[in-house]
Write an enzyme that holds these catalytic residues in place. Sequence first.
Site, PDB file in Angstrom:
ATOM      1  N   THR A 237     -12.890  -2.536 -57.899  1.00  5.32           N
ATOM      2  CA  THR A 237     -11.549  -3.128 -58.683  1.00  5.32           C
ATOM      3  C   THR A 237     -10.362  -2.146 -58.798  1.00  5.32           C
ATOM      4  OG1 THR A 237     -11.036  -3.953 -60.825  1.00  5.32           O
ATOM      5  CG2 THR A 237     -12.955  -2.503 -60.648  1.00  5.32           C
ATOM      6  N   ASP A 238      -9.398  -2.488 -58.965  1.00  5.35           N
ATOM      7  CA  ASP A 238      -8.026  -1.789 -59.201  1.00  5.35           C
ATOM      8  C   ASP A 238      -8.201  -1.106 -60.752  1.00  5.35           C
ATOM      9  OD1 ASP A 238      -7.664  -3.996 -60.315  1.00  5.35           O
ATOM     10  OD2 ASP A 238      -5.522  -4.581 -59.690  1.00  5.35           O
ATOM     11  N   GLU A 239      -9.120  -1.955 -61.497  1.00 10.17           N
ATOM     12  CA  GLU A 239      -9.011  -1.367 -62.920  1.00 10.17           C
ATOM     13  C   GLU A 239      -9.543  -0.154 -63.136  1.00 10.17           C
ATOM     14  OE1 GLU A 239     -10.300  -4.333 -65.691  1.00 10.17           O
ATOM     15  OE2 GLU A 239      -9.715  -6.123 -64.100  1.00 10.17           O
TER      16      GLU A 239
ATOM     17  N   TYR B 269     -16.255  -2.046 -68.989  1.00 14.58           N
ATOM     18  CA  TYR B 269     -16.014  -2.768 -67.561  1.00 14.58           C
ATOM     19  C   TYR B 269     -15.607  -1.893 -66.564  1.00 14.58           C
ATOM     20  CZ  TYR B 269     -14.664  -5.436 -63.385  1.00 14.58           C
ATOM     21  OH  TYR B 269     -14.363  -5.739 -62.219  1.00 14.58           O
TER      22      TYR B 269
ATOM     23  N   LYS C 148     -17.702   0.252 -63.469  1.00 11.15           N
ATOM     24  CA  LYS C 148     -17.328   0.109 -62.077  1.00 11.15           C
ATOM     25  C   LYS C 148     -16.958   1.253 -61.278  1.00 11.15           C
ATOM     26  CE  LYS C 148     -16.868  -3.269 -59.873  1.00 11.15           C
ATOM     27  NZ  LYS C 148     -17.853  -3.786 -58.917  1.00 11.15           N
TER      28      LYS C 148
HETATM   29  P1  NAD Z   1     -18.637 -13.055 -61.069  1.00  9.09           P
HETATM   30  O1  NAD Z   1     -18.783 -12.725 -62.225  1.00  9.09           O
HETATM   31  O2  NAD Z   1     -18.183 -14.680 -60.718  1.00  9.09           O
HETATM   32  O3  NAD Z   1     -20.334 -13.209 -60.312  1.00  9.09           O
HETATM   33  C1  NAD Z   1     -21.131 -12.074 -60.227  1.00  9.09           C
HETATM   34  C2  NAD Z   1     -22.080 -12.336 -59.594  1.00  9.09           C
HETATM   35  O4  NAD Z   1     -23.278 -11.604 -59.791  1.00  9.09           O
HETATM   36  C3  NAD Z   1     -22.897 -13.686 -60.372  1.00  9.09           C
HETATM   37  O5  NAD Z   1     -23.276 -14.651 -59.181  1.00  9.09           O
HETATM   38  C4  NAD Z   1     -24.068 -12.982 -60.948  1.00  9.09           C
HETATM   39  O6  NAD Z   1     -25.192 -14.106 -61.160  1.00  9.09           O
HETATM   40  C5  NAD Z   1     -24.369 -12.086 -60.341  1.00  9.09           C
HETATM   41  N1  NAD Z   1     -25.282 -10.845 -60.821  1.00  9.09           N
HETATM   42  C6  NAD Z   1     -24.914 -10.330 -62.000  1.00  9.09           C
HETATM   43  N2  NAD Z   1     -25.639  -9.303 -62.495  1.00  9.09           N
HETATM   44  C7  NAD Z   1     -26.572  -9.393 -61.257  1.00  9.09           C
HETATM   45  C8  NAD Z   1     -27.656  -8.558 -61.172  1.00  9.09           C
HETATM   46  N3  NAD Z   1     -28.107  -7.637 -62.104  1.00  9.09           N
HETATM   47  N4  NAD Z   1     -28.430  -8.845 -59.812  1.00  9.09           N
HETATM   48  C9  NAD Z   1     -27.983  -9.510 -59.208  1.00  9.09           C
HETATM   49  N5  NAD Z   1     -26.845 -10.475 -59.316  1.00  9.09           N
HETATM   50  C10 NAD Z   1     -26.286 -10.412 -60.508  1.00  9.09           C
HETATM   51  O7  NAD Z   1     -17.601 -11.997 -60.369  1.00  9.09           O
HETATM   52  P2  NAD Z   1     -16.872 -11.942 -59.233  1.00  9.09           P
HETATM   53  O8  NAD Z   1     -15.516 -12.203 -59.879  1.00  9.09           O
HETATM   54  O9  NAD Z   1     -17.043 -12.847 -58.285  1.00  9.09           O
HETATM   55  O10 NAD Z   1     -16.593 -10.484 -58.951  1.00  9.09           O
HETATM   56  C11 NAD Z   1     -17.395 -10.108 -57.826  1.00  9.09           C
HETATM   57  C12 NAD Z   1     -17.324  -8.494 -57.661  1.00  9.09           C
HETATM   58  O11 NAD Z   1     -15.886  -8.299 -57.416  1.00  9.09           O
HETATM   59  C13 NAD Z   1     -17.506  -7.634 -58.709  1.00  9.09           C
HETATM   60  O12 NAD Z   1     -18.243  -6.539 -58.574  1.00  9.09           O
HETATM   61  C14 NAD Z   1     -16.282  -7.414 -59.463  1.00  9.09           C
HETATM   62  O13 NAD Z   1     -16.189  -6.106 -60.290  1.00  9.09           O
HETATM   63  C15 NAD Z   1     -15.430  -7.448 -58.358  1.00  9.09           C
HETATM   64  N6  NAD Z   1     -13.833  -7.582 -58.613  1.00  9.09           N
HETATM   65  C16 NAD Z   1     -13.490  -8.844 -59.208  1.00  9.09           C
HETATM   66  C17 NAD Z   1     -12.217  -9.277 -59.098  1.00  9.09           C
HETATM   67  C18 NAD Z   1     -11.889 -10.550 -59.940  1.00  9.09           C
HETATM   68  O14 NAD Z   1     -10.555 -10.471 -60.238  1.00  9.09           O
HETATM   69  N7  NAD Z   1     -12.674 -11.241 -60.320  1.00  9.09           N
HETATM   70  C19 NAD Z   1     -11.131  -8.233 -58.956  1.00  9.09           C
HETATM   71  C20 NAD Z   1     -11.633  -7.042 -58.327  1.00  9.09           C
HETATM   72  C21 NAD Z   1     -12.974  -6.600 -58.143  1.00  9.09           C
HETATM   73  P1  TYD Z   2      -8.696 -11.310 -66.747  1.00  4.42           P
HETATM   74  O1  TYD Z   2      -8.479 -12.529 -66.486  1.00  4.42           O
HETATM   75  O2  TYD Z   2      -9.539 -11.285 -68.026  1.00  4.42           O
HETATM   76  O3  TYD Z   2      -8.824 -10.219 -65.807  1.00  4.42           O
HETATM   77  P2  TYD Z   2      -8.469  -8.659 -66.100  1.00  4.42           P
HETATM   78  O4  TYD Z   2      -8.441  -8.081 -67.590  1.00  4.42           O
HETATM   79  O5  TYD Z   2      -9.851  -8.122 -65.487  1.00  4.42           O
HETATM   80  O6  TYD Z   2      -7.285  -8.108 -65.272  1.00  4.42           O
HETATM   81  O7  TYD Z   2      -7.167 -11.177 -67.595  1.00  4.42           O
HETATM   82  C1  TYD Z   2      -6.070 -11.144 -66.658  1.00  4.42           C
HETATM   83  C2  TYD Z   2      -4.714 -10.913 -67.907  1.00  4.42           C
HETATM   84  O8  TYD Z   2      -4.695 -11.959 -68.693  1.00  4.42           O
HETATM   85  C3  TYD Z   2      -5.026  -9.554 -68.763  1.00  4.42           C
HETATM   86  O9  TYD Z   2      -3.775  -9.105 -68.832  1.00  4.42           O
HETATM   87  C4  TYD Z   2      -5.497 -10.178 -69.880  1.00  4.42           C
HETATM   88  C5  TYD Z   2      -4.919 -11.672 -70.096  1.00  4.42           C
HETATM   89  N1  TYD Z   2      -5.800 -12.683 -70.885  1.00  4.42           N
HETATM   90  C6  TYD Z   2      -4.850 -13.663 -71.733  1.00  4.42           C
HETATM   91  O10 TYD Z   2      -3.874 -13.158 -72.126  1.00  4.42           O
HETATM   92  N2  TYD Z   2      -5.523 -14.291 -72.371  1.00  4.42           N
HETATM   93  C7  TYD Z   2      -6.858 -14.642 -72.056  1.00  4.42           C
HETATM   94  O11 TYD Z   2      -7.568 -15.658 -72.532  1.00  4.42           O
HETATM   95  C8  TYD Z   2      -7.529 -13.784 -71.022  1.00  4.42           C
HETATM   96  C9  TYD Z   2      -9.256 -14.195 -70.752  1.00  4.42           C
HETATM   97  C10 TYD Z   2      -6.970 -12.755 -70.666  1.00  4.42           C
END
Ligand code: NAD
Ligand code: TYD
Length: 339
Positions: free
Chosen positions: A126-128, A150, A154
């Site tokens: 993640t970019d975070e 988080y 990561k």
């Molecule tokens: P999500 O929370 O929707 O899904 C996570 C999945 O992992 C779920 O299906 C959950 O059941 C499974 N899981 C959790 N713990 C587990 C374990 N111990 N063993 C096996 N399975 C497990 O997440 P997402 O948004 O699809 O993110 C997927 C990946 O991408 C993550 O690594 C996240 O850090 C990364 N990521 C997400 C975003 C975003 O915007 N959502 C951006 C950049 C990177």
């Molecule tokens: P989020 O979807 O939680 O992703 P991340 O914090 O991992 O980037 O949040 C995206 C942005 O939206 C972040 O700046 C926090 C803000 N946010 C709100 O303003 N209200 C909300 O209820 C949530 C969940 C996030």
Amino acid sequence: MKNILVTGGAGFIGSNFVHLMLGKYDDIQVVVYDKLTYAGNPDNLAPVVDNPRYHFQQGDICDAATVDKVMQQYDIDTIVNFAAETHVDRSLMEPGGFIQTDVYGTFVLLEAAKKYEIERYHQIGTDEVYGEVIEGRSMETDRLHTRSPYSAAKAGGDLMCLAYYTSFGVPVTITRGSNNIGPYQYPEKVVPVFITNAMDDQPLPLYGDGLQMRDYQHVADHCEGIDTVLRQGQPGEIYNLGTGVETTNIKMTKLILKLLNKPESLIQPITDRPGHDRRYALDCSKVRALGWQSRHNFEQAIESTVKWYVDNEDWWRKIKSGQHYQAYYERQYAGREIG
Ligand code: NAD
Ligand code: TYD
């Protein structure tokens, strides 16, 4: 790359990746390995359950014995690790599970990758991990400045991957994606919370002044980028993946309301997230040099996401009506209104 283990494949991005890969290639098998936490949802994989090249095994990535069994059973040559605890706000409530899955779980998968000498281990990052970037853009070589449990977890996963490349020659690649939006995103992340609340005429809880910036990219673009890095990326390398364009949360919120024809009076400012990163911004020139670029701009990505949630009410109403979701929502938002 023939037999791919997609860990976390029942979640948001993982399930979109499974759909992409099974649709795009007819010579691969996909094995989803997922613990099915609150975020893992078999409904996300419903479109592929009858595909003979798709297999599912429930399990925890921290459980080395079950991971080992699956590696052997399906003759896995590629691991793509999406499995993680993923929500910043939950990491502020209960950080332990993040360290367990995002760091220790990554280690367990790397051990399996090493033992079976697989062709590629790909880590979804993640970019975070770069922390907030007030000016300029993060490069893959930048130092990590994590600020939430988080992002710290990561970063631990990423660093373990690089250690396994350097120490043991495991052919690891890492992508660091910006915020994804699109089908099957659990309604705790901001965009699906705001769309579904607006559809029900409920308040949209906006943190602080709403001027935080994120690079919202469509999940389909992110998944294409991951596939590009899997095929063309160099082992030991990190690739940023995003549109390279950031938007404020208030602008994103107003666009959602406009598309749903709802009033801006639904916006409810609430107390800010502790340690809230003000801005993320990626330099994506490295992955663009491999020929990838995002196909959706911000407006297109939001528009198609709004349409999906409007067309798939059954999917998200099942989640939002559940006891787990309602308890989380209460714990997360109750009493935080300002003004
Ligand atoms: P999500 O929370 O929707 O899904 C996570 C999945 O992992 C779920 O299906 C959950 O059941 C499974 N899981 C959790 N713990 C587990 C374990 N111990 N063993 C096996 N399975 C497990 O997440 P997402 O948004 O699809 O993110 C997927 C990946 O991408 C993550 O690594 C996240 O850090 C990364 N990521 C997400 C975003 C975003 O915007 N959502 C951006 C950049 C990177
Ligand atoms: P989020 O979807 O939680 O992703 P991340 O914090 O991992 O980037 O949040 C995206 C942005 O939206 C972040 O700046 C926090 C803000 N946010 C709100 O303003 N209200 C909300 O209820 C949530 C969940 C996030």
